[in-house]
Design a protein around this motif. Structure first.
Motif, PDB file in Angstrom:
ATOM      1  N   ALA A 272       0.812  -1.215   0.000  1.00 28.31           N
ATOM      2  CA  ALA A 272       0.000   0.000   0.000  1.00 28.31           C
ATOM      3  C   ALA A 272       0.845   1.264   0.000  1.00 28.31           C
ATOM      4  N   TRP A 273       2.112   1.166   0.339  1.00 30.52           N
ATOM      5  CA  TRP A 273       2.944   2.365   0.417  1.00 30.52           C
ATOM      6  C   TRP A 273       3.537   2.735  -0.946  1.00 30.52           C
ATOM      7  N   HIS A 274       4.108   1.791  -1.671  1.00 32.16           N
ATOM      8  CA  HIS A 274       4.635   2.154  -2.992  1.00 32.16           C
ATOM      9  C   HIS A 274       3.668   1.772  -4.112  1.00 32.16           C
ATOM     10  N   GLU A 275       2.509   1.261  -3.736  1.00 29.28           N
ATOM     11  CA  GLU A 275       1.387   0.962  -4.629  1.00 29.28           C
ATOM     12  C   GLU A 275       1.768   0.092  -5.821  1.00 29.28           C
TER      13      GLU A 275
ATOM     14  N   CYS B  72       9.701  -0.739   1.998  1.00 28.06           N
ATOM     15  CA  CYS B  72       8.825   0.311   2.523  1.00 28.06           C
ATOM     16  C   CYS B  72       8.761   0.260   4.045  1.00 28.06           C
ATOM     17  N   ARG B  73       8.779  -0.948   4.622  1.00 26.98           N
ATOM     18  CA  ARG B  73       8.802  -1.054   6.081  1.00 26.98           C
ATOM     19  C   ARG B  73      10.037  -0.371   6.644  1.00 26.98           C
ATOM     20  N   MET B  74      11.168  -0.541   5.983  1.00 25.26           N
ATOM     21  CA  MET B  74      12.402   0.083   6.449  1.00 25.26           C
ATOM     22  C   MET B  74      12.368   1.592   6.198  1.00 25.26           C
ATOM     23  N   ALA B  75      11.949   2.014   5.010  1.00 24.13           N
ATOM     24  CA  ALA B  75      11.953   3.438   4.656  1.00 24.13           C
ATOM     25  C   ALA B  75      11.002   4.260   5.519  1.00 24.13           C
ATOM     26  N   TYR B  76       9.836   3.693   5.840  1.00 21.18           N
ATOM     27  CA  TYR B  76       8.829   4.435   6.595  1.00 21.18           C
ATOM     28  C   TYR B  76       8.745   4.000   8.056  1.00 21.18           C
ATOM     29  N   ASP B  77       9.674   3.164   8.502  1.00 26.06           N
ATOM     30  CA  ASP B  77       9.739   2.691   9.889  1.00 26.06           C
ATOM     31  C   ASP B  77       8.404   2.070  10.323  1.00 26.06           C
ATOM     32  N   LEU B  78       7.884   1.165   9.488  1.00 26.61           N
ATOM     33  CA  LEU B  78       6.614   0.497   9.751  1.00 26.61           C
ATOM     34  C   LEU B  78       6.853  -0.799  10.513  1.00 26.61           C
ATOM     35  N   VAL B  79       6.020  -1.057  11.503  1.00 30.26           N
ATOM     36  CA  VAL B  79       6.130  -2.277  12.296  1.00 30.26           C
ATOM     37  C   VAL B  79       4.952  -3.179  11.945  1.00 30.26           C
TER      38      VAL B  79
END
Length: 65
Positions: A21-24, A52-59
């Protein structure tokens, strides 16, 4: 007894393929990040790929306390 066609590494390291959902776009290794609650029917879910988890610090939801 039938022999396994998968390598041991593939069994120990499962990888999901789905929509990030982040880079679609579709990606390998997506994990569930957020579920959007709504009144009735299925709740939409947001998945993110490893980059994207790393770039946006998503857990991932499973790793949240």
């Amino acid at each position: 007894m039938a022999e396994s066609t998968q390598t041991p590494a593939a069994v120990r390291n499962p990888s999901a393929y789905g929509w990030c959902a982040w880079h679609e776009n579709y990606a390998r290794g997506v994990r569930l990040i957020r579920v959007i609650e709504q009144g009735s029917g299925p709740s939409p879910a947001l998945f993110a790929c490893p980059s994207c988890r790393m770039a946006y610090d998503l857990v991932p939801l499973d790793d949240q306390s």
